[in-house]
Write an enzyme that holds these catalytic residues in place. Structure first.
Site, PDB file in Angstrom:
ATOM      1  CD  GLU A 129      -5.242   5.974  -0.580  1.00  9.80           C
ATOM      2  OE1 GLU A 129      -4.459   5.177  -0.021  1.00  9.80           O
ATOM      3  OE2 GLU A 129      -6.286   6.385  -0.054  1.00  9.80           O
ATOM      4  CB  CYS A 142       2.172  -0.249  -2.886  1.00  7.24           C
ATOM      5  SG  CYS A 142       0.611  -1.073  -2.477  1.00  7.24           S
ATOM      6  CB  CYS A 149     -11.656  -3.092  -2.912  1.00  9.77           C
ATOM      7  SG  CYS A 149     -11.363  -4.881  -2.904  1.00  9.77           S
ATOM      8  CB  CYS A 153     -11.641  -7.342   3.831  1.00 10.93           C
ATOM      9  SG  CYS A 153     -11.332  -8.639   2.588  1.00 10.93           S
ATOM     10  CB  CYS A 156      -9.582  -3.672   4.021  1.00  6.34           C
ATOM     11  SG  CYS A 156      -8.860  -2.905   2.558  1.00  6.34           S
ATOM     12  CB  CYS A 383      -4.502   0.352   0.594  1.00  7.23           C
ATOM     13  SG  CYS A 383      -2.831   0.013   0.065  1.00  7.23           S
TER      14      CYS A 383
END
Length: 401
Positions: A129, A142, A149, A153, A156, A383
């Site tokens: 994205e 952004c 990832c 976390c 997230c 995100c």
């Protein structure tokens, strides 16, 4: 003449320090690094490789500079319209130098057309994205630097996807080129304009894909025909606290802004919110960030996602102020961020009164702090949310077949 695609120096997996040893392990998706490398693109080639490819097509060296001018100066890869290029070579040049790296799947528009979130499909079917945000005095993009990832976390959306693979510099830069073209052509509410700011705050940990990110930074900030001409001072590179990456970036001498996603003032709390803290604790992260400030004379951004009843109380703000003021300089700008919660998650946004109290305590301690403007609240703003929904939908379709 045969030209090969053996060009990538960056590790294919993008495992961060500690990913194979130590207290922290990168969270990998089940299809991690499964489908090889993206097609070789003009921006991934060295100057010598560009000439080699041109020679293989029977083109003289100066044609390479023409291609660079079209790409960086005009944001154009449609070689069929390159009137200064031999008509008989346009199609071959496009295939050789500008393979499609990202393909728009869908876009969501918010804030009266000034925020555009785009879901892109990559060569291997992965999704990433980017978000384009127009403000009165600037336009910020952004961008993503990894597919998923590996930082894990829990609050997230991208962290819940795990790390699939690193992105090439070409895949990163294509997000920038297309956004710059959209602004130039007036495709964003407000008419024609210029892309002015880049933040590596989309999907992925930029320090986990250091080589590609640094290559992208250099090409974003170089003047045409070597780059897009966006000032390095208007580029922000974020990290959850991969200390070796911060130290490497410090040594580069490029005046980008460093953003550290801290999210907690103590190791006990940050161990829960940011698993990488088990590898590089708050003291190590803040020491490295302060060293970056000393080397660049650029204030570091401290990103702090406010979560109701977890890290947003007065005691947290006071401890954060104490930790930051320990270094004695006006060296940081804190960005408390109202959390854009994941659907069904226990991590929720703070109460407005707690947000204000948090800001007031930081200000009283002499720390510059600004509550982050939350764009795209009426779309899948956080995100990874759009990519996650796409993955779930695809998995559901497969299961039904």
């Amino acid at each position: 003449m045969t030209v090969t695609n053996e060009h990538h120096d960056a590790p294919e997996t993008g495992i961060t320090p500690g990913g194979t040893t130590g207290a922290f392990r990168d969270v990998l998706s089940k299809d991690h690094a499964r489908r090889g490398k993206p097609p070789l693109h003009f921006v991934d080639m060295t100057p010598e490789q560009r000439i080699e490819h041109a020679t293989a097509l029977g083109l003289p060296k100066f044609r390479v500079k023409q291609l660079a001018n079209h790409y960086y100066g005009h944001f154009d890869v449609n070689a069929s319209e390159f009137t200064d290029f031999p008509a008989a070579r346009r199609s071959e040049a496009a295939e050789t130098f500008f393979p499609e790296l990202i393909h728009e799947v869908t876009r969501q528009v918010a804030d009266n057309g000034t925020t555009i979130k785009t879901l892109w499909r990559l060569f291997d079917g992965s999704h990433i994205e980017s978000v384009l945000m127009r403000y009165p005095t600037r336009t910020t993009l952004c961008i993503s630097s990894q597919v998923g990832c590996g930082m894990g976390c829990p609050f997230c959306a991208t962290g819940q996807l795990g790390l699939t693979r690193n992105m090439s510099a070409g895949e990163i830069l294509e997000q920038v080129r297309i956004a710059a073209r959209m602004m130039r052509d007036g495709e964003v509410a407000g008419g024609e304009g210029r892309l002015s700011n880049i933040v590596f705050m989309g999907m992925g940990e930029p320090m986990g894909n250091y080589n590609s990110v640094l290559s992208a930074v250099r090409q974003i900030s170089a003047m045409p025909p070597e780059g897009f001409g966006i000032s390095a001072r208007n580029i922000t590179v974020s990290t959850v606290g991969v200390v070796p990456g911060i130290k490497k970036l410090t040594a580069e001498g490029i005046p980008v802004r460093l953003a550290v996603s801290l999210h907690a003032p103590s190791d006990e709390l940050r161990d829960e919110l940011v698993p990488m803290n088990r590898r590089f604790n708050t003291t190590q992260v803040l020491d490295a960030a302060h060293d970056y400030y000393l080397a660049t004379k650029r204030r570091v951004s401290i990103e702090y996602a406010l979560m109701r009843g977890i890290n947003d109380q007065a005691e947290h703000a006071r401890l954060l102020a104490k930790r930051l003021n320990h270094y004695g300089d006006d060296w940081v700008h804190v960005n408390p961020i109202p959390l854009n919660p994941i659907e069904g998650s226990r991590w929720t946004a703070s109460k407005p009164e707690d947000e204000q109290q948090f800001l007031d305590i930081l200000h009283a301690a002499g720390i510059t702090a600004t509550l982050r403007d939350t764009r795209g609240q009426d779309i899948d703003g956080a995100c990874g949310q759009l990519a996650a929904k796409t993955r779930e939908s695809f998995a559901g379709q497969q299961a039904a077949q």
